[in-house]
Design a protein around this motif. Structure first.
Motif, PDB file in Angstrom:
ATOM      1  N   GLY A   1      -6.418   8.819   8.140  1.00  0.00           N
ATOM      2  CA  GLY A   1      -5.715   7.556   7.936  1.00  0.00           C
ATOM      3  C   GLY A   1      -5.949   6.949   6.568  1.00  0.00           C
ATOM      4  N   CYS A   2      -5.265   5.835   6.337  1.00  0.00           N
ATOM      5  CA  CYS A   2      -5.400   5.133   5.053  1.00  0.00           C
ATOM      6  C   CYS A   2      -5.074   3.659   5.256  1.00  0.00           C
ATOM      7  CB  CYS A   2      -4.460   5.759   4.020  1.00  0.00           C
ATOM      8  SG  CYS A   2      -4.603   4.941   2.426  1.00  0.00           S
ATOM      9  N   ASP A   3      -5.885   2.797   4.624  1.00  0.00           N
ATOM     10  CA  ASP A   3      -5.653   1.348   4.740  1.00  0.00           C
ATOM     11  C   ASP A   3      -4.822   0.789   3.594  1.00  0.00           C
ATOM     12  OD1 ASP A   3      -7.086   1.452   7.024  1.00  0.00           O
ATOM     13  OD2 ASP A   3      -8.809   0.291   6.301  1.00  0.00           O
ATOM     14  N   HIS A   4      -4.596   1.602   2.571  1.00  0.00           N
ATOM     15  CA  HIS A   4      -3.732   1.133   1.481  1.00  0.00           C
ATOM     16  C   HIS A   4      -2.285   1.291   1.960  1.00  0.00           C
ATOM     17  CE1 HIS A   4      -6.554   0.443  -1.689  1.00  0.00           C
ATOM     18  NE2 HIS A   4      -7.063   1.644  -1.621  1.00  0.00           N
ATOM     19  N   PHE A   5      -1.443   0.461   1.471  1.00  0.00           N
ATOM     20  CA  PHE A   5      -0.021   0.643   1.780  1.00  0.00           C
ATOM     21  C   PHE A   5       0.734   0.741   0.461  1.00  0.00           C
ATOM     22  CE2 PHE A   5      -1.283  -0.492   5.980  1.00  0.00           C
ATOM     23  CZ  PHE A   5      -0.333   0.074   6.819  1.00  0.00           C
ATOM     24  N   CYS A   6       0.521   1.844  -0.266  1.00  0.00           N
ATOM     25  CA  CYS A   6       1.289   2.046  -1.499  1.00  0.00           C
ATOM     26  C   CYS A   6       2.751   2.046  -1.052  1.00  0.00           C
ATOM     27  CB  CYS A   6       0.911   3.369  -2.147  1.00  0.00           C
ATOM     28  SG  CYS A   6      -0.842   3.428  -2.579  1.00  0.00           S
ATOM     29  N   THR A   7       3.603   1.401  -1.830  1.00  0.00           N
ATOM     30  CA  THR A   7       4.933   1.091  -1.301  1.00  0.00           C
ATOM     31  C   THR A   7       5.827   2.316  -1.097  1.00  0.00           C
ATOM     32  OG1 THR A   7       5.699   0.624  -3.536  1.00  0.00           O
ATOM     33  CG2 THR A   7       4.968  -1.272  -2.222  1.00  0.00           C
ATOM     34  N   TYR A   8       5.442   3.453  -1.708  1.00  0.00           N
ATOM     35  CA  TYR A   8       6.278   4.655  -1.578  1.00  0.00           C
ATOM     36  C   TYR A   8       5.766   5.582  -0.484  1.00  0.00           C
ATOM     37  CZ  TYR A   8       2.285   6.275  -4.229  1.00  0.00           C
ATOM     38  OH  TYR A   8       0.995   6.532  -4.630  1.00  0.00           O
ATOM     39  N   CYS A   9       4.598   5.262   0.102  1.00  0.00           N
ATOM     40  CA  CYS A   9       3.863   6.292   0.850  1.00  0.00           C
ATOM     41  C   CYS A   9       4.019   6.169   2.360  1.00  0.00           C
ATOM     42  CB  CYS A   9       2.400   6.243   0.460  1.00  0.00           C
ATOM     43  SG  CYS A   9       1.418   7.522   1.271  1.00  0.00           S
ATOM     44  N   ILE A  10       4.226   7.300   2.985  1.00  0.00           N
ATOM     45  CA  ILE A  10       4.450   7.362   4.427  1.00  0.00           C
ATOM     46  C   ILE A  10       3.129   7.536   5.196  1.00  0.00           C
ATOM     47  CG2 ILE A  10       4.787   9.886   4.466  1.00  0.00           C
ATOM     48  CD1 ILE A  10       7.208   7.776   6.346  1.00  0.00           C
TER      49      ILE A  10
ATOM     50  N   SER B   1      -9.125  11.004  -4.272  1.00  0.00           N
ATOM     51  CA  SER B   1      -9.693   9.733  -4.716  1.00  0.00           C
ATOM     52  C   SER B   1      -8.603   8.734  -5.061  1.00  0.00           C
ATOM     53  CB  SER B   1     -10.544   9.975  -5.948  1.00  0.00           C
ATOM     54  OG  SER B   1     -11.726  10.643  -5.594  1.00  0.00           O
ATOM     55  N   HIS B   2      -8.940   7.456  -4.871  1.00  0.00           N
ATOM     56  CA  HIS B   2      -8.057   6.386  -5.325  1.00  0.00           C
ATOM     57  C   HIS B   2      -8.757   5.721  -6.523  1.00  0.00           C
ATOM     58  CE1 HIS B   2      -5.993   2.548  -5.526  1.00  0.00           C
ATOM     59  NE2 HIS B   2      -5.073   3.017  -4.699  1.00  0.00           N
ATOM     60  N   PRO B   3      -8.074   5.618  -7.671  1.00  0.00           N
ATOM     61  CA  PRO B   3      -8.756   5.122  -8.873  1.00  0.00           C
ATOM     62  C   PRO B   3      -9.471   3.784  -8.669  1.00  0.00           C
ATOM     63  CG  PRO B   3      -6.601   5.971  -9.430  1.00  0.00           C
ATOM     64  CD  PRO B   3      -6.684   6.000  -7.936  1.00  0.00           C
TER      65      PRO B   3
ATOM     66  N   SER C   1       2.242  -0.986  -5.680  1.00  0.00           N
ATOM     67  CA  SER C   1       1.072  -1.577  -5.008  1.00  0.00           C
ATOM     68  C   SER C   1      -0.143  -0.660  -5.099  1.00  0.00           C
ATOM     69  CB  SER C   1       1.411  -1.868  -3.539  1.00  0.00           C
ATOM     70  OG  SER C   1       0.470  -2.759  -3.028  1.00  0.00           O
ATOM     71  N   ARG C   2      -0.365  -0.122  -6.300  1.00  0.00           N
ATOM     72  CA  ARG C   2      -1.479   0.804  -6.474  1.00  0.00           C
ATOM     73  C   ARG C   2      -2.810   0.072  -6.744  1.00  0.00           C
ATOM     74  NH1 ARG C   2      -2.185   5.623  -4.765  1.00  0.00           N
ATOM     75  NH2 ARG C   2      -3.230   6.403  -6.623  1.00  0.00           N
ATOM     76  N   LEU C   3      -2.759  -1.209  -7.050  1.00  0.00           N
ATOM     77  CA  LEU C   3      -3.951  -2.060  -7.163  1.00  0.00           C
ATOM     78  C   LEU C   3      -4.854  -1.709  -8.358  1.00  0.00           C
ATOM     79  CD1 LEU C   3      -4.912  -2.037  -3.362  1.00  0.00           C
ATOM     80  CD2 LEU C   3      -3.399  -3.640  -4.523  1.00  0.00           C
TER      81      LEU C   3
HETATM   82  S1  SF4 Z   1      -0.716   7.079  -1.743  1.00  0.00           S
HETATM   83 FE1  SF4 Z   1      -1.616   5.066  -1.191  1.00  0.00          FE
HETATM   84  S2  SF4 Z   1      -1.013   4.701   0.952  1.00  0.00           S
HETATM   85 FE2  SF4 Z   1      -0.656   6.874   0.519  1.00  0.00          FE
HETATM   86  S3  SF4 Z   1      -2.530   7.935   1.202  1.00  0.00           S
HETATM   87 FE3  SF4 Z   1      -2.794   7.503  -0.990  1.00  0.00          FE
HETATM   88  S4  SF4 Z   1      -3.824   5.519  -1.112  1.00  0.00           S
HETATM   89 FE4  SF4 Z   1      -3.009   5.731   1.014  1.00  0.00          FE
END
Ligand code: SF4
Length: 452
Positions: free
Chosen positions: A143-152, A222-224, A261-263
């Motif tokens: 799972g993932c708690d970020h909601f990047c606007t393009y990502c499913i 990783s998320h930057p 919404s990459r933060l």
């Molecule tokens: S792109 Fe954003 S929402 Fe999608 S998995 Fe990566 S961090 Fe999560």
């Protein structure tokens, strides 16, 4: 992650008495494990399902199933749309794949199992793979708690949940006892592993570093914004942690990063790169790039080119933006025309590929350490990776075997790989072109990601 899930389902089905069958025609069950990250991958699933209609008509007892993210996203709709489909299951149901298939076989029901497991922040999923490869993936969270606007992903894999360090280390030890030398820990946003459980990724890396017999550790993705100093400083100080990191930046323009919404900003991303290179000067960085996000102007895109030129990535996965139903960006409008996306993708690829070609040239006449991952059927050549994740094709075998770490003298390079000879074994005179054709035919059979 899908390869890992496929291996897991295969092991579960093997334990139930199923065996793998390479020919679709002969298989009693055809299970398609799917990805919905881009529209193209989803279209491929639908087209494959269309091709299977004839097989089902010839043999109505054949079970056809779809697992993974397309199953999660489409659920019952997929079952309605494809009348010859018997079973749809989401990623949280993969451990029940054996029972579900048996239910279809025994009761003749058509089933959908696409609910998320909703309990807490932790989950347990001990590894079930019986035979281990030299390099293994190991899912440590989902799972993932970020909601990047393009990502499913948050829609098809749910909120973040982590396995415990103890359970993961037990898996690592089991894999090592079966011959694994390298593990790659997997998570959608792996830097926040342990959220809500009090455990951290850096702790897990330290614990894995202590496992006797394990030689290499990697992790992805990783998320930057979430890559903390503790993780950065482990590069260069934790001996088994490979000097390679996948750090997606997606776009160079702050305006587009905000819309995604990459933060983080371009400045923050480049700062993280600087810190990583301070901690580990020769670290190999790879990345993901999306071109043609809604509203991306030529000026925005030039910022992407700027980052590519500055960072000099060792590899990059670059895609044209494709809207995913249900995500915010799918409603943004302001689409970039396809022809512009294609042209931008080609320009980005040109920058990256010419950098990689130059980087690879520097390996000529050097000796690199290679973990042998596969060998051709006639045992004449093999392939493996360096700690920096460079793919190496080796043209003499000597006493090398799959799972061994050996020194290889690099004699030739191109944009996709390094080629050379195992130091200490007699050299062969295989020509590179015929060697590459041989590699293609020898290894293609093992590359199929689907389970039949
Ligand atoms: S792109 Fe954003 S929402 Fe999608 S998995 Fe990566 S961090 Fe999560």
């Amino acid at each position: 992650m899908n390869v890992y899930d496929s291996d897991r389902m295969q092991a579960i089905l093997n334990a139930k008495g199923f065996r793998s069958e390479a020919e679709l025609r002969k298989a009693d069950v055809i299970l398609i494990n799917t990805c919905s990250i881009r529209d193209k991958s989803e279209q491929k699933v639908l087209s494959l399902l269309g091709e299977l209609k004839g097989l089902k008509q010839k043999d109505p007892k054949k079970v056809i199933a779809v697992s993974g993210c397309v199953g999660q996203r489409m659920g019952r709709t997929l079952l309605q749309r494809v009348p010859h489909l018997d079973l749809v299951l989401g990623p949280d149901a993969i451990d029940r794949v054996g029972d579900l298939i048996e239910n279809v076989v025994n009761r003749g029901e058509r089933l959908v199992e696409a609910k998320f497991d909703e309990d807490g922040r932790s989950y347990s999923q001990p590894c079930v793979v019986n035979r281990a490869k030299p390099s293994e993936f190991l899912t440590i969270m989902k799972g993932c708690d970020h909601f990047c606007t393009y990502c499913i992903v948050p829609f098809v894999r749910g909120r973040e949940k982590s396995r415990s360090v103890d359970e993961i280390i037990t898996d690592v030890k089991n894999l090592v006892s079966k011959g694994t030398k390298e593990v790659t820990f997997l998570g959608q946003n792996i830097n926040t592993y342990g959220k809500g459980t009090g455990q951290k990724l850096s702790q897990l890396i330290e614990a894995a570093n202590e496992v006797e017999g394990l030689e290499r550790i990697r992790y992805v993705t990783s998320h930057p914004r979430d890559l903390g100093e503790d993780l950065i400083n482990q590069f260069g100080s934790i001996s088994k942690l490979c000097p390679a990191l996948h750090l997606p930046f997606q776009a160079g323009s702050d305006r587009i990063l905000k819309a995604m919404s990459r933060l983080y900003t371009q400045e923050l991303y480049l700062k993280k790169v600087e810190l990583l290179r301070k901690a580990c000067p020769d670290i190999a960085l790879s990345t993901d790039v999306i071109v043609g996000f809604p509203g991306e102007t030529e000026k925005d895109f030039e910022e992407t080119l700027k980052v590519l030129a500055n960072v000099k990535f060792s590899s990059a996965f670059m895609f044209k933006y494709s809207p995913r139903p249900g995500t915010k960006a799918a409603d943004f409008g302001d689409e970039v025309p396809e022809i512009v996306k294609e042209e931008r993708l080609a320009r980005a690829q040109q920058v990256v590929y010419s950098q990689i070609e130059k980087e690879n040239l520097k390996y000529r006449n050097t000796v690199v350490s290679v973990l042998v991952e596969s060998m051709d059927k006639k045992k004449k050549f093999f392939s493996g990776r360096t700690p920096h994740s460079k793919l190496v094709h080796v043209m003499n075998v000597g006493d090398a075997s799959v799972g061994k770490i050996i020194d290889v003298e690099i004699t030739d390079t191109n944009v996709s790989c390094l080629k050379g000879f195992y130091v200490g074994a007699p050299k062969t005179n295989i020509q590179f072109n015929s060697f590459e054709r041989g590699i293609e035919s020898s290894f293609s059979a093992s590359l199929s990601p689907t389970l039949h």
